[in-house]
Design a protein around this motif. Structure first.
Motif, PDB file in Angstrom:
ATOM      1  N   UNK A 115       0.817  -1.209   0.000  1.00 46.92           N
ATOM      2  CA  UNK A 115       0.000   0.000   0.000  1.00 46.92           C
ATOM      3  C   UNK A 115       0.856   1.266   0.000  1.00 46.92           C
ATOM      4  N   UNK A 116       2.022   1.178   0.599  1.00 48.99           N
ATOM      5  CA  UNK A 116       2.952   2.312   0.530  1.00 48.99           C
ATOM      6  C   UNK A 116       4.391   1.818   0.552  1.00 48.99           C
ATOM      7  N   UNK A 117       5.270   2.677   0.008  1.00 46.45           N
ATOM      8  CA  UNK A 117       6.718   2.479   0.063  1.00 46.45           C
ATOM      9  C   UNK A 117       7.246   1.381  -0.853  1.00 46.45           C
ATOM     10  N   UNK A 118       6.508   0.979  -1.871  1.00 41.33           N
ATOM     11  CA  UNK A 118       7.050   0.044  -2.854  1.00 41.33           C
ATOM     12  C   UNK A 118       6.874   0.629  -4.252  1.00 41.33           C
ATOM     13  N   UNK A 119       7.718   0.203  -5.193  1.00 35.14           N
ATOM     14  CA  UNK A 119       7.574   0.720  -6.563  1.00 35.14           C
ATOM     15  C   UNK A 119       6.183   0.397  -7.127  1.00 35.14           C
ATOM     16  N   UNK A 120       5.612   1.356  -7.827  1.00 34.97           N
ATOM     17  CA  UNK A 120       4.338   1.121  -8.491  1.00 34.97           C
ATOM     18  C   UNK A 120       4.578   0.223  -9.701  1.00 34.97           C
ATOM     19  N   UNK A 121       3.572  -0.551 -10.070  1.00 35.23           N
ATOM     20  CA  UNK A 121       3.711  -1.471 -11.208  1.00 35.23           C
ATOM     21  C   UNK A 121       4.051  -0.753 -12.507  1.00 35.23           C
ATOM     22  N   UNK A 122       3.568   0.472 -12.666  1.00 32.75           N
ATOM     23  CA  UNK A 122       3.834   1.200 -13.901  1.00 32.75           C
ATOM     24  C   UNK A 122       5.229   1.843 -13.907  1.00 32.75           C
ATOM     25  N   UNK A 123       5.976   1.674 -12.805  1.00 28.07           N
ATOM     26  CA  UNK A 123       7.329   2.222 -12.727  1.00 28.07           C
ATOM     27  C   UNK A 123       7.387   3.715 -12.478  1.00 28.07           C
ATOM     28  N   UNK A 124       6.249   4.341 -12.227  1.00 25.77           N
ATOM     29  CA  UNK A 124       6.201   5.791 -12.015  1.00 25.77           C
ATOM     30  C   UNK A 124       6.159   6.099 -10.527  1.00 25.77           C
ATOM     31  N   UNK A 125       7.283   6.030  -9.884  1.00 26.88           N
ATOM     32  CA  UNK A 125       7.359   6.372  -8.476  1.00 26.88           C
ATOM     33  C   UNK A 125       7.016   5.202  -7.564  1.00 26.88           C
ATOM     34  N   UNK A 126       6.713   5.540  -6.319  1.00 25.79           N
ATOM     35  CA  UNK A 126       6.384   4.520  -5.332  1.00 25.79           C
ATOM     36  C   UNK A 126       5.009   4.797  -4.723  1.00 25.79           C
ATOM     37  N   UNK A 127       4.445   3.770  -4.114  1.00 26.10           N
ATOM     38  CA  UNK A 127       3.096   3.887  -3.564  1.00 26.10           C
ATOM     39  C   UNK A 127       3.075   4.777  -2.332  1.00 26.10           C
ATOM     40  N   UNK A 128       1.949   5.450  -2.170  1.00 24.95           N
ATOM     41  CA  UNK A 128       1.711   6.344  -1.038  1.00 24.95           C
ATOM     42  C   UNK A 128       0.415   5.898  -0.381  1.00 24.95           C
ATOM     43  N   UNK A 129       0.410   5.808   0.942  1.00 24.77           N
ATOM     44  CA  UNK A 129      -0.656   5.132   1.672  1.00 24.77           C
ATOM     45  C   UNK A 129      -1.862   5.944   2.065  1.00 24.77           C
ATOM     46  N   UNK A 130      -2.512   5.432   3.108  1.00 25.01           N
ATOM     47  CA  UNK A 130      -3.827   5.889   3.513  1.00 25.01           C
ATOM     48  C   UNK A 130      -3.891   7.079   4.446  1.00 25.01           C
ATOM     49  N   UNK A 131      -2.764   7.631   4.851  1.00 25.51           N
ATOM     50  CA  UNK A 131      -2.821   8.870   5.622  1.00 25.51           C
ATOM     51  C   UNK A 131      -3.067   9.988   4.616  1.00 25.51           C
ATOM     52  N   UNK A 132      -4.177   9.872   3.927  1.00 25.65           N
ATOM     53  CA  UNK A 132      -4.521  10.788   2.846  1.00 25.65           C
ATOM     54  C   UNK A 132      -6.036  10.802   2.691  1.00 25.65           C
ATOM     55  N   UNK A 133      -6.512  11.692   1.852  1.00 27.87           N
ATOM     56  CA  UNK A 133      -7.959  11.822   1.705  1.00 27.87           C
ATOM     57  C   UNK A 133      -8.551  10.904   0.646  1.00 27.87           C
ATOM     58  N   UNK A 134      -7.723  10.279  -0.189  1.00 29.90           N
ATOM     59  CA  UNK A 134      -8.230   9.384  -1.230  1.00 29.90           C
ATOM     60  C   UNK A 134      -7.155   8.385  -1.625  1.00 29.90           C
ATOM     61  N   UNK A 135      -7.614   7.228  -2.126  1.00 30.13           N
ATOM     62  CA  UNK A 135      -6.698   6.219  -2.645  1.00 30.13           C
ATOM     63  C   UNK A 135      -7.383   5.508  -3.798  1.00 30.13           C
ATOM     64  N   UNK A 136      -6.581   5.065  -4.778  1.00 31.46           N
ATOM     65  CA  UNK A 136      -7.077   4.342  -5.945  1.00 31.46           C
ATOM     66  C   UNK A 136      -6.419   2.973  -5.937  1.00 31.46           C
TER      67      UNK A 136
END
Length: 186
Positions: A115-136
């Motif tokens: 959910x956070x701190x790992x590379x995204x599958x599309x290679x565009x950065x890393x995942x950011x978690x739920x201490x946020x107002x929205x998630x996809x």
């Protein structure tokens, strides 16, 4: 892109602070959740402080997420806007390795995505978690939360709760059986 506000730490010494970032638009199989509740897990703290030497900054922690579905992709079948959904520690996997084919995505040997701190599958950065107002998240990694449950109480079940429940279910522990729990003493 979806503009999102959250809380991030910029390095191992900085406190969580307001942080603006972009999330992807929901794809055909994605569910967009408005985050209502997000538990606090010791892992969030360890990653924010880089205690394990693996943190990618900025870190937006949070993997015990309960939210309201606000958008769904065109191929989503299990969710509709207004439903409650939960997201745990994983948001994607390769879906093709032996473990994924066996329904054990948590043991993905190719590209398990946390959910956070790992590379995204599309290679565009890393995942950011739920201490946020929205998630996809891909619908396969979103759990349906029954409307009769307290969403605030459900959030912690998506980590510690499932960690303890899963082996009990695996070993078919039932009424009248005894269980020993071994763990660190605080």
């Amino acid at each position: 892109m979806i503009s999102v506000r959250g809380y991030a730490t910029q390095d191992a010494r900085s406190p969580l602070a307001p942080f603006q970032f972009e999330r992807r638009e929901p794809g055909p199989r994605d569910v967009q959740l408005e985050v209502l509740y997000c538990g606090v897990c010791h892992t969030d703290l360890h990653v924010a402080r880089n205690d394990w030497g693996i943190s990618r900054y900025p870190v937006v922690p949070g993997h015990e997420i309960v939210g309201r579905v606000v958008r769904v992709g065109s191929s989503v079948t299990r969710f509709r806007p207004g439903d409650l959904g939960g997201v745990g520690v994983m948001v994607d996997s390769c879906r093709s390795c032996e473990n994924c084919r066996d329904g054990l995505e948590q043991y993905c040997t190719v590209s398990g995505v946390q959910t956070y701190n790992t590379p995204q599958k599309d290679g565009k950065g890393h995942t950011l978690g739920g201490y946020s107002e929205a998630i996809v998240v891909d619908e396969d990694f979103v759990l349906k939360v029954p409307a009769n449950l307290d969403p605030a109480a459900v959030a912690p079940l998506l980590c510690a709760g499932i960690t303890t429940y899963s082996p009990l279910r695996h070993w078919k522990v039932g009424p009248g059986q005894r269980v020993g729990v071994v763990g660190p003493v605080s």
